[in-house]
Design a protein around this motif. Structure first.
Motif, PDB file in Angstrom:
ATOM      1  N   TRP A 159      31.076 -51.304  11.230  1.00 46.61           N
ATOM      2  CA  TRP A 159      31.995 -50.228  10.831  1.00 46.61           C
ATOM      3  C   TRP A 159      32.113 -50.106   9.314  1.00 46.61           C
ATOM      4  O   TRP A 159      32.384 -49.019   8.794  1.00 46.61           O
ATOM      5  CB  TRP A 159      33.354 -50.381  11.500  1.00 46.61           C
ATOM      6  CG  TRP A 159      34.361 -51.318  10.875  1.00 46.61           C
ATOM      7  CD1 TRP A 159      34.687 -52.561  11.296  1.00 46.61           C
ATOM      8  CD2 TRP A 159      35.237 -51.047   9.769  1.00 46.61           C
ATOM      9  NE1 TRP A 159      35.674 -53.112  10.507  1.00 46.61           N
ATOM     10  CE2 TRP A 159      36.038 -52.189   9.568  1.00 46.61           C
ATOM     11  CE3 TRP A 159      35.409 -49.958   8.911  1.00 46.61           C
ATOM     12  CZ2 TRP A 159      36.990 -52.277   8.555  1.00 46.61           C
ATOM     13  CZ3 TRP A 159      36.366 -50.050   7.898  1.00 46.61           C
ATOM     14  CH2 TRP A 159      37.141 -51.188   7.736  1.00 46.61           C
ATOM     15  N   ARG A 160      31.900 -51.201   8.612  1.00 49.76           N
ATOM     16  CA  ARG A 160      32.023 -51.144   7.158  1.00 49.76           C
ATOM     17  C   ARG A 160      30.767 -50.592   6.475  1.00 49.76           C
ATOM     18  O   ARG A 160      30.861 -50.071   5.362  1.00 49.76           O
ATOM     19  CB  ARG A 160      32.332 -52.538   6.597  1.00 49.76           C
ATOM     20  CG  ARG A 160      33.723 -53.038   6.938  1.00 49.76           C
ATOM     21  CD  ARG A 160      33.981 -54.418   6.380  1.00 49.76           C
ATOM     22  NE  ARG A 160      35.274 -54.942   6.772  1.00 49.76           N
ATOM     23  CZ  ARG A 160      36.423 -54.693   6.128  1.00 49.76           C
ATOM     24  NH1 ARG A 160      36.402 -53.945   5.029  1.00 49.76           N
ATOM     25  NH2 ARG A 160      37.566 -55.202   6.555  1.00 49.76           N
ATOM     26  N   SER A 161      29.611 -50.704   7.114  1.00 48.16           N
ATOM     27  CA  SER A 161      28.366 -50.345   6.433  1.00 48.16           C
ATOM     28  C   SER A 161      27.617 -49.174   7.066  1.00 48.16           C
ATOM     29  O   SER A 161      26.639 -48.706   6.486  1.00 48.16           O
ATOM     30  CB  SER A 161      27.433 -51.566   6.389  1.00 48.16           C
ATOM     31  OG  SER A 161      27.077 -51.975   7.695  1.00 48.16           O
ATOM     32  N   MET A 162      28.085 -48.699   8.224  1.00 50.75           N
ATOM     33  CA  MET A 162      27.345 -47.649   8.922  1.00 50.75           C
ATOM     34  C   MET A 162      28.252 -46.467   9.249  1.00 50.75           C
ATOM     35  O   MET A 162      29.471 -46.509   9.043  1.00 50.75           O
ATOM     36  CB  MET A 162      26.695 -48.220  10.184  1.00 50.75           C
ATOM     37  CG  MET A 162      25.740 -49.365   9.888  1.00 50.75           C
ATOM     38  SD  MET A 162      24.900 -50.001  11.349  1.00 50.75           S
ATOM     39  CE  MET A 162      24.072 -51.442  10.654  1.00 50.75           C
ATOM     40  N   SER A 163      27.648 -45.413   9.778  1.00 53.85           N
ATOM     41  CA  SER A 163      28.387 -44.177  10.045  1.00 53.85           C
ATOM     42  C   SER A 163      29.286 -44.316  11.266  1.00 53.85           C
ATOM     43  O   SER A 163      29.136 -45.244  12.083  1.00 53.85           O
ATOM     44  CB  SER A 163      27.400 -43.031  10.285  1.00 53.85           C
ATOM     45  OG  SER A 163      26.685 -43.239  11.495  1.00 53.85           O
ATOM     46  N   ASP A 164      30.217 -43.354  11.397  1.00 50.13           N
ATOM     47  CA  ASP A 164      31.090 -43.334  12.571  1.00 50.13           C
ATOM     48  C   ASP A 164      30.287 -43.236  13.857  1.00 50.13           C
ATOM     49  O   ASP A 164      30.613 -43.891  14.856  1.00 50.13           O
ATOM     50  CB  ASP A 164      32.057 -42.144  12.497  1.00 50.13           C
ATOM     51  CG  ASP A 164      33.141 -42.346  11.447  1.00 50.13           C
ATOM     52  OD1 ASP A 164      33.253 -43.474  10.918  1.00 50.13           O
ATOM     53  OD2 ASP A 164      33.870 -41.379  11.162  1.00 50.13           O
ATOM     54  N   SER A 165      29.241 -42.420  13.846  1.00 51.41           N
ATOM     55  CA  SER A 165      28.422 -42.236  15.050  1.00 51.41           C
ATOM     56  C   SER A 165      27.767 -43.541  15.480  1.00 51.41           C
ATOM     57  O   SER A 165      27.742 -43.871  16.674  1.00 51.41           O
ATOM     58  CB  SER A 165      27.360 -41.171  14.815  1.00 51.41           C
ATOM     59  OG  SER A 165      27.938 -39.896  14.630  1.00 51.41           O
ATOM     60  N   ILE A 166      27.236 -44.285  14.523  1.00 54.49           N
ATOM     61  CA  ILE A 166      26.595 -45.561  14.858  1.00 54.49           C
ATOM     62  C   ILE A 166      27.635 -46.543  15.379  1.00 54.49           C
ATOM     63  O   ILE A 166      27.386 -47.268  16.357  1.00 54.49           O
ATOM     64  CB  ILE A 166      25.858 -46.133  13.633  1.00 54.49           C
ATOM     65  CG1 ILE A 166      24.659 -45.249  13.278  1.00 54.49           C
ATOM     66  CG2 ILE A 166      25.416 -47.568  13.895  1.00 54.49           C
ATOM     67  CD1 ILE A 166      23.911 -45.702  12.043  1.00 54.49           C
ATOM     68  N   TRP A 167      28.818 -46.567  14.756  1.00 53.00           N
ATOM     69  CA  TRP A 167      29.858 -47.480  15.233  1.00 53.00           C
ATOM     70  C   TRP A 167      30.293 -47.137  16.654  1.00 53.00           C
ATOM     71  O   TRP A 167      30.464 -48.044  17.489  1.00 53.00           O
ATOM     72  CB  TRP A 167      31.072 -47.459  14.305  1.00 53.00           C
ATOM     73  CG  TRP A 167      32.139 -48.413  14.796  1.00 53.00           C
ATOM     74  CD1 TRP A 167      32.183 -49.765  14.589  1.00 53.00           C
ATOM     75  CD2 TRP A 167      33.273 -48.085  15.600  1.00 53.00           C
ATOM     76  NE1 TRP A 167      33.288 -50.303  15.214  1.00 53.00           N
ATOM     77  CE2 TRP A 167      33.978 -49.293  15.840  1.00 53.00           C
ATOM     78  CE3 TRP A 167      33.772 -46.897  16.135  1.00 53.00           C
ATOM     79  CZ2 TRP A 167      35.141 -49.345  16.600  1.00 53.00           C
ATOM     80  CZ3 TRP A 167      34.933 -46.939  16.897  1.00 53.00           C
ATOM     81  CH2 TRP A 167      35.614 -48.155  17.117  1.00 53.00           C
ATOM     82  N   VAL A 168      30.465 -45.863  16.964  1.00 58.51           N
ATOM     83  CA  VAL A 168      30.868 -45.459  18.314  1.00 58.51           C
ATOM     84  C   VAL A 168      29.794 -45.849  19.326  1.00 58.51           C
ATOM     85  O   VAL A 168      30.103 -46.340  20.422  1.00 58.51           O
ATOM     86  CB  VAL A 168      31.163 -43.949  18.373  1.00 58.51           C
ATOM     87  CG1 VAL A 168      31.340 -43.479  19.819  1.00 58.51           C
ATOM     88  CG2 VAL A 168      32.420 -43.622  17.570  1.00 58.51           C
ATOM     89  N   ASP A 169      28.529 -45.641  18.984  1.00 60.51           N
ATOM     90  CA  ASP A 169      27.439 -46.064  19.874  1.00 60.51           C
ATOM     91  C   ASP A 169      27.463 -47.579  20.068  1.00 60.51           C
ATOM     92  O   ASP A 169      27.267 -48.083  21.190  1.00 60.51           O
ATOM     93  CB  ASP A 169      26.080 -45.655  19.293  1.00 60.51           C
ATOM     94  CG  ASP A 169      25.857 -44.152  19.340  1.00 60.51           C
ATOM     95  OD1 ASP A 169      26.571 -43.460  20.091  1.00 60.51           O
ATOM     96  OD2 ASP A 169      24.954 -43.663  18.612  1.00 60.51           O
ATOM     97  N   PHE A 170      27.698 -48.313  18.993  1.00 51.22           N
ATOM     98  CA  PHE A 170      27.753 -49.771  19.056  1.00 51.22           C
ATOM     99  C   PHE A 170      28.904 -50.230  19.945  1.00 51.22           C
ATOM    100  O   PHE A 170      28.739 -51.121  20.789  1.00 51.22           O
ATOM    101  CB  PHE A 170      27.912 -50.337  17.646  1.00 51.22           C
ATOM    102  CG  PHE A 170      28.126 -51.820  17.589  1.00 51.22           C
ATOM    103  CD1 PHE A 170      27.083 -52.696  17.880  1.00 51.22           C
ATOM    104  CD2 PHE A 170      29.359 -52.342  17.234  1.00 51.22           C
ATOM    105  CE1 PHE A 170      27.281 -54.065  17.830  1.00 51.22           C
ATOM    106  CE2 PHE A 170      29.561 -53.714  17.182  1.00 51.22           C
ATOM    107  CZ  PHE A 170      28.516 -54.580  17.484  1.00 51.22           C
ATOM    108  N   LYS A 171      30.064 -49.599  19.792  1.00 46.58           N
ATOM    109  CA  LYS A 171      31.237 -49.978  20.581  1.00 46.58           C
ATOM    110  C   LYS A 171      31.045 -49.626  22.049  1.00 46.58           C
ATOM    111  O   LYS A 171      31.409 -50.405  22.934  1.00 46.58           O
ATOM    112  CB  LYS A 171      32.472 -49.260  20.033  1.00 46.58           C
ATOM    113  CG  LYS A 171      33.736 -49.444  20.889  1.00 46.58           C
ATOM    114  CD  LYS A 171      34.913 -48.703  20.297  1.00 46.58           C
ATOM    115  CE  LYS A 171      36.099 -48.656  21.257  1.00 46.58           C
ATOM    116  NZ  LYS A 171      36.531 -50.008  21.683  1.00 46.58           N
ATOM    117  N   THR A 172      30.480 -48.438  22.318  1.00 47.96           N
ATOM    118  CA  THR A 172      30.360 -47.962  23.692  1.00 47.96           C
ATOM    119  C   THR A 172      29.249 -48.661  24.449  1.00 47.96           C
ATOM    120  O   THR A 172      29.410 -49.012  25.620  1.00 47.96           O
ATOM    121  CB  THR A 172      30.104 -46.443  23.715  1.00 47.96           C
ATOM    122  OG1 THR A 172      31.122 -45.778  22.946  1.00 47.96           O
ATOM    123  CG2 THR A 172      30.121 -45.910  25.135  1.00 47.96           C
TER     124      THR A 172
END
Length: 206
Positions: A159-172
């Motif tokens: 979440w600190r180094s990547m985009s919101d989209s990547i974080w949401v994909d990572f979380k989901t």
């Protein structure tokens, strides 16, 4: 006291439904800005505002159907309400992104505290589905502590180094896949320390 049994499909829908809806809502709303009650919100915040009540409702339904909630389910709900609510109230997605980090560190801390007392508190949550000897639970609990710490670090990096989209994909998708892969990797441990049902438990009634 054991809870009531429900369909695995129903439980799966209640456990994963809010996260799937958050993922869909975020991807539909992420490029827009929305004025609500005179304030401008990003699609991320709107999706979060949808997710928070949904997980509260799904947890309540699960409790009503089964008659119980695990400590991890309760802790997750409380942290979602706190950090998700802060993100919506302050119009800042950082709080919601930090939530997985706090959850994983909390779980690691609780399990670690039990280990220091010679107890495998993970057994209280999973024993019904996975009967094992005490030594097996101690080993599995130590591994879970390491996993939760690693997931907390990974969430912070993403979440600190990547985009919101990547974080949401990572979380989901990323976090669940890692967790499932970790559990599957414990097959030898389950085989070595697993406890078979006794003949008294498995025998048909006379």
């Amino acid at each position: 006291m054991a809870g009531k049994k429900i369909s695995p499909w129903v439980k799966g829908a209640l456990d994963w439904g809010p996260l799937v809806i958050f993922f869909i809502a975020f991807n539909r709303l992420k490029d827009g800005h929305y004025e609500i009650l005179g304030r401008d919100y990003s699609g991320f915040i709107v999706a979060t505002a949808l997710f928070v009540p949904l997980i509260a409702i799904s947890t309540l339904i699960l409790w009503r159907l089964t008659g119980k909630l695990s400590p991890m389910q309760i802790a997750t709900l409380v942290l979602v309400l706190i950090f998700g609510g802060l993100s919506v109230w302050l119009n800042d997605p950082v709080f919601f992104k930090m939530k997985p980090t706090i959850i994983y560190l909390l779980f690691a801390g609780i399990l670690g505290a039990g280990l220091l007392r010679g107890k495998a508190w993970l057994q209280l949550v999973m024993e019904e589905a996975l009967p094992m000897e005490h030594e097996g639970w101690m080993i599995l609990t130590k591994r879970f502590v390491g996993l939760f710490v690693a997931l907390a670090v990974a969430n912070e990096i993403v979440w600190r180094s990547m985009s919101d989209s990547i974080w949401v994909d990572f979380k989901t998708f990323g976090l669940p896949i890692i967790l499932i892969g970790f559990i599957m990797a414990q097959a030898k441990l389950f085989e070595r320390y697993g406890i078979e049902k006794t003949s008294e438990d498995s025998a048909p009634p006379e």
